[in-house]
Design a protein around this motif. Structure first.
Motif, PDB file in Angstrom:
ATOM      1  N   ARG A   1       0.803  -1.172   0.152  1.00 47.76           N
ATOM      2  CA  ARG A   1      -0.007   0.202   0.296  1.00 47.76           C
ATOM      3  C   ARG A   1       0.725   1.600   0.296  1.00 47.76           C
ATOM      4  NH1 ARG A   1      -5.029  -1.811   4.383  1.00 47.76           N
ATOM      5  NH2 ARG A   1      -5.752  -3.035   2.814  1.00 47.76           N
ATOM      6  N   ALA A   2       1.992   1.482   0.749  1.00 49.79           N
ATOM      7  CA  ALA A   2       2.885   2.609   0.896  1.00 49.79           C
ATOM      8  C   ALA A   2       3.562   2.744  -0.680  1.00 49.79           C
ATOM      9  CB  ALA A   2       4.036   2.362   2.396  1.00 49.79           C
ATOM     10  N   LYS A   3       4.019   1.223  -1.216  1.00 50.89           N
ATOM     11  CA  LYS A   3       4.470   2.189  -2.525  1.00 50.89           C
ATOM     12  C   LYS A   3       3.716   2.224  -3.480  1.00 50.89           C
ATOM     13  CE  LYS A   3       6.592  -0.978  -6.428  1.00 50.89           C
ATOM     14  NZ  LYS A   3       6.944  -2.174  -6.702  1.00 50.89           N
ATOM     15  N   HIS A   4       2.432   2.058  -3.156  1.00 52.49           N
ATOM     16  CA  HIS A   4       1.115   2.075  -4.371  1.00 52.49           C
ATOM     17  C   HIS A   4       0.569   3.710  -3.891  1.00 52.49           C
ATOM     18  CE1 HIS A   4       1.615  -1.237  -7.210  1.00 52.49           C
ATOM     19  NE2 HIS A   4       2.048  -1.437  -6.225  1.00 52.49           N
ATOM     20  N   ALA A   5       0.780   3.541  -3.080  1.00 49.80           N
ATOM     21  CA  ALA A   5      -0.035   5.472  -2.320  1.00 49.80           C
ATOM     22  C   ALA A   5       1.061   6.870  -2.931  1.00 49.80           C
ATOM     23  CB  ALA A   5      -0.141   5.371  -1.141  1.00 49.80           C
ATOM     24  N   THR A   6       2.032   6.149  -3.504  1.00 47.68           N
ATOM     25  CA  THR A   6       3.494   7.235  -3.737  1.00 47.68           C
ATOM     26  C   THR A   6       3.495   6.931  -5.205  1.00 47.68           C
ATOM     27  OG1 THR A   6       5.236   5.402  -4.282  1.00 47.68           O
ATOM     28  CG2 THR A   6       5.191   6.691  -1.983  1.00 47.68           C
ATOM     29  N   GLN A   7       2.634   5.969  -5.845  1.00 48.87           N
ATOM     30  CA  GLN A   7       2.546   6.285  -7.389  1.00 48.87           C
ATOM     31  C   GLN A   7       1.180   6.286  -8.479  1.00 48.87           C
ATOM     32  OE1 GLN A   7       3.431   1.295  -8.359  1.00 48.87           O
ATOM     33  NE2 GLN A   7       5.508   1.898  -7.990  1.00 48.87           N
TER      34      GLN A   7
END
Length: 70
Positions: free
Chosen positions: A63-69
């Motif tokens: 989720r953290a990775k995809h929130a920044t994308q």
């Protein structure tokens, strides 16, 4: 004698929501397969985000990775 195991992440699923899941699954098995609700077992397991993986990462990291994308 159906046994259904539901796994959800441990993000504040309420007692009421769990009751709805149990009833809904039990009703579905009766409606679709004619299974006796008194012989239907439903178990809900709450899994920590760090113990649930998707895309090679635990859910928190995913989720953290995809929130920044976004």
């Amino acid at each position: 004698m159906p046994y259904v195991n539901i796994k959800v992440t441990d993000e504040g699923v309420t007692t009421e929501q769990k009751a709805q899941l149990i009833k809904g699954v039990t009703d579905l098995l009766f409606d679709v397969l004619g299974k006796d609700p008194n012989l239907t077992f439903v178990v809900i397991d709450e899994v920590p985000l760090t113990d649930w993986g998707v895309g090679g990462l635990n859910v928190a990291e995913f989720r953290a990775k995809h929130a920044t994308q976004d």
